[in-house]
Design a protein around this motif. Structure first.
Motif, PDB file in Angstrom:
ATOM      1  N   ASN A 105     -10.154   2.809   2.649  1.00 27.76           N
ATOM      2  CA  ASN A 105      -9.793   1.027   3.483  1.00 27.76           C
ATOM      3  C   ASN A 105     -11.060   0.341   3.591  1.00 27.76           C
ATOM      4  O   ASN A 105     -12.323   0.609   3.218  1.00 27.76           O
ATOM      5  N   THR A 106     -10.180  -1.260   3.282  1.00 31.22           N
ATOM      6  CA  THR A 106     -11.163  -2.523   3.544  1.00 31.22           C
ATOM      7  C   THR A 106     -12.237  -2.213   5.067  1.00 31.22           C
ATOM      8  O   THR A 106     -11.723  -1.618   6.287  1.00 31.22           O
ATOM      9  N   ALA A 107     -13.530  -1.881   4.550  1.00 25.95           N
ATOM     10  CA  ALA A 107     -14.421  -2.362   6.119  1.00 25.95           C
ATOM     11  C   ALA A 107     -14.239  -3.509   6.330  1.00 25.95           C
ATOM     12  O   ALA A 107     -14.612  -4.557   6.341  1.00 25.95           O
ATOM     13  N   LEU A 155      -2.836  -5.162   1.781  1.00 29.09           N
ATOM     14  CA  LEU A 155      -3.757  -4.023   1.306  1.00 29.09           C
ATOM     15  C   LEU A 155      -4.385  -3.903   1.852  1.00 29.09           C
ATOM     16  O   LEU A 155      -5.437  -5.314   1.590  1.00 29.09           O
ATOM     17  N   ASN A 156      -4.421  -2.443   2.262  1.00 30.09           N
ATOM     18  CA  ASN A 156      -5.754  -2.779   3.527  1.00 30.09           C
ATOM     19  C   ASN A 156      -6.378  -0.948   2.384  1.00 30.09           C
ATOM     20  O   ASN A 156      -7.401  -0.573   3.158  1.00 30.09           O
ATOM     21  N   ASP A 157      -5.992  -0.543   2.039  1.00 28.95           N
ATOM     22  CA  ASP A 157      -6.658   0.989   0.907  1.00 28.95           C
ATOM     23  C   ASP A 157      -5.890   0.688   0.165  1.00 28.95           C
ATOM     24  O   ASP A 157      -5.046   0.230  -0.352  1.00 28.95           O
ATOM     25  N   PHE A 158      -7.763   1.145  -0.954  1.00 30.72           N
ATOM     26  CA  PHE A 158      -7.527   1.269  -2.323  1.00 30.72           C
ATOM     27  C   PHE A 158      -7.582   2.345  -3.228  1.00 30.72           C
ATOM     28  O   PHE A 158      -8.148   2.284  -4.265  1.00 30.72           O
ATOM     29  N   ALA A 159      -7.178   3.261  -2.390  1.00 28.50           N
ATOM     30  CA  ALA A 159      -7.312   4.256  -3.181  1.00 28.50           C
ATOM     31  C   ALA A 159      -5.971   4.939  -4.165  1.00 28.50           C
ATOM     32  O   ALA A 159      -6.050   5.691  -4.727  1.00 28.50           O
ATOM     33  N   ASP A 160      -4.385   4.052  -3.749  1.00 29.36           N
ATOM     34  CA  ASP A 160      -3.854   4.169  -4.909  1.00 29.36           C
ATOM     35  C   ASP A 160      -3.691   2.801  -5.690  1.00 29.36           C
ATOM     36  O   ASP A 160      -3.181   1.997  -6.155  1.00 29.36           O
ATOM     37  N   GLU A 161      -3.836   2.954  -7.053  1.00 29.99           N
ATOM     38  CA  GLU A 161      -4.634   2.106  -8.376  1.00 29.99           C
ATOM     39  C   GLU A 161      -3.577   1.558  -8.696  1.00 29.99           C
ATOM     40  O   GLU A 161      -3.683   0.587  -9.177  1.00 29.99           O
ATOM     41  N   MET A 162      -2.115   2.336  -8.705  1.00 33.78           N
ATOM     42  CA  MET A 162      -0.836   1.544  -8.781  1.00 33.78           C
ATOM     43  C   MET A 162      -0.013   0.703  -8.197  1.00 33.78           C
ATOM     44  O   MET A 162       0.102  -0.268  -8.121  1.00 33.78           O
ATOM     45  N   ARG A 163      -0.536   0.567  -6.811  1.00 30.97           N
ATOM     46  CA  ARG A 163      -0.588  -0.316  -5.558  1.00 30.97           C
ATOM     47  C   ARG A 163      -1.838  -1.474  -5.526  1.00 30.97           C
ATOM     48  O   ARG A 163      -0.612  -3.018  -5.770  1.00 30.97           O
ATOM     49  N   VAL A 164      -3.058  -0.740  -6.337  1.00 32.56           N
ATOM     50  CA  VAL A 164      -3.355  -2.137  -6.230  1.00 32.56           C
ATOM     51  C   VAL A 164      -2.895  -3.130  -7.297  1.00 32.56           C
ATOM     52  O   VAL A 164      -3.236  -4.316  -7.580  1.00 32.56           O
ATOM     53  N   ALA A 165      -3.251  -2.784  -8.329  1.00 35.97           N
ATOM     54  CA  ALA A 165      -2.777  -3.479  -9.856  1.00 35.97           C
ATOM     55  C   ALA A 165      -1.525  -3.588  -9.699  1.00 35.97           C
ATOM     56  O   ALA A 165      -1.258  -4.948 -10.456  1.00 35.97           O
ATOM     57  N   ALA A 166      -0.557  -3.618  -8.782  1.00 36.73           N
ATOM     58  CA  ALA A 166       1.034  -4.092  -8.145  1.00 36.73           C
ATOM     59  C   ALA A 166       0.648  -5.078  -7.772  1.00 36.73           C
ATOM     60  O   ALA A 166       1.582  -6.360  -8.002  1.00 36.73           O
ATOM     61  N   ALA A 167      -0.588  -5.276  -6.482  1.00 36.43           N
ATOM     62  CA  ALA A 167      -0.836  -6.552  -6.193  1.00 36.43           C
ATOM     63  C   ALA A 167      -1.394  -7.446  -6.692  1.00 36.43           C
ATOM     64  O   ALA A 167      -2.117  -8.578  -5.994  1.00 36.43           O
ATOM     65  N   GLN A 168      -2.349  -7.302  -7.571  1.00 44.51           N
ATOM     66  CA  GLN A 168      -3.260  -8.228  -8.675  1.00 44.51           C
ATOM     67  C   GLN A 168      -2.313  -9.641  -8.405  1.00 44.51           C
ATOM     68  O   GLN A 168      -1.635  -9.774  -8.781  1.00 44.51           O
ATOM     69  N   ASN A 169      -3.414 -10.738  -8.875  1.00 45.65           N
ATOM     70  CA  ASN A 169      -2.878 -11.684  -9.402  1.00 45.65           C
ATOM     71  C   ASN A 169      -3.088 -12.166 -10.543  1.00 45.65           C
ATOM     72  O   ASN A 169      -3.945 -10.843 -10.985  1.00 45.65           O
TER      73      ASN A 169
END
Length: 255
Positions: A105-107, A155-169
């Protein structure tokens, strides 16, 4: 100290000791601040929602993000997302976050903030660098456009790489606007005497923060989505997240 690699299809710099992934943001000039066009886009959203009067406090405070001005930004590295609990522990092994469910999670830092800034080998972004990175070449409310952002952008959790990638600018950055992120600048209303470059304004007083939509999640229908806007700014209060920046390695600066 740095390793070049590809992360989710885009070039990245990994800080080898900590594992924190940075993106290189190209230099350029942009229009910083909340423009009249963006204000009208917000009004159009609220007219469509049938609750325009609910946003009067936002419009009253919008002058704090004006006047819009041209700002020159030099290339820099910025973390792909705010530092996580696990990443903070690289520098502060005893760090605990009562808001976090997982180490990914974001600290959110409060009493530990000064301790982190003392040992972190990076710096905080200037307010101009943060907004330039969030806009990623756009001039709309968010990098998605002028539509009403929804909770899928939080986004608060960055364990799911697919979700992180989908949210990139377009710069490969995720969660811009989600957390309450501290900038290096001291809060100055209306950008009074702000420089035409991206250097931070220093001095005594509260720091500027950007974002915070995820810190109010789950949303209660009080227009928390406005904190996702690229130009939304406020004074620091309570806890904050940190998205560090660094200089582009001298041997690898692009022509």
């Amino acid at each position: 100290m740095w390793t070049e690699e590809i992360v989710s299809g885009l070039p990245a710099w990994r800080h080898t000791p900590s594992g924190v992934v940075f993106r290189e943001v190209p230099g350029g000039t942009f229009r910083m601040g909340l423009s009249d066009g963006e204000l009208e886009a917000v009004r159009a959203i609220e007219r469509a929602d049938g609750a325009e009067d609910d946003l009067e406090p936002f419009f009253a405070a919008a002058v704090q993000a004006q006047p819009v001005r041209d700002v020159l930004v030099e290339p820099f590295l910025i973390a792909r997302h705010p530092l996580t609990v696990a990443q903070i522990r690289h520098w502060l092994p005893e760090f605990e976050d009562e808001f976090a469910d997982e180490d990914s999670n974001t600290a959110r830092l409060d009493g530990d903030l000064d301790a982190l800034l003392e040992v972190l080998p990076f710096r905080l972004p200037s307010e101009a660098e943060w907004e330039y990175a969030a806009r990623a070449g756009t001039s709309t409310l968010t990098f998605h456009g002028d539509g009403r952002p929804d909770e899928d952008q939080v986004l608060n959790d960055f364990a799911d790489e697919m979700r992180v990638a989908a949210a990139q600018n377009a710069f490969g950055l995720a969660a811009m606007g989600s957390a309450n992120e501290m900038c290096a600048d001291v809060w100055i209303p209306h950008f009074v005497d702000a420089p035409g470059n991206a250097r931070p304004r220093t001095g005594d007083g509260a720091r500027v923060v950007r974002g915070g939509a995820g810190d109010l999640h789950p949303w209660q229908g009080c227009d928390e989505w406005l904190l996702l806007l690229s130009a939304t700014r406020s004074e620091f209060a309570d806890f904050t997240a940190v998205r560090p920046v660094a200089s582009v390695p001298a041997d690898h600066k692009r022509a």
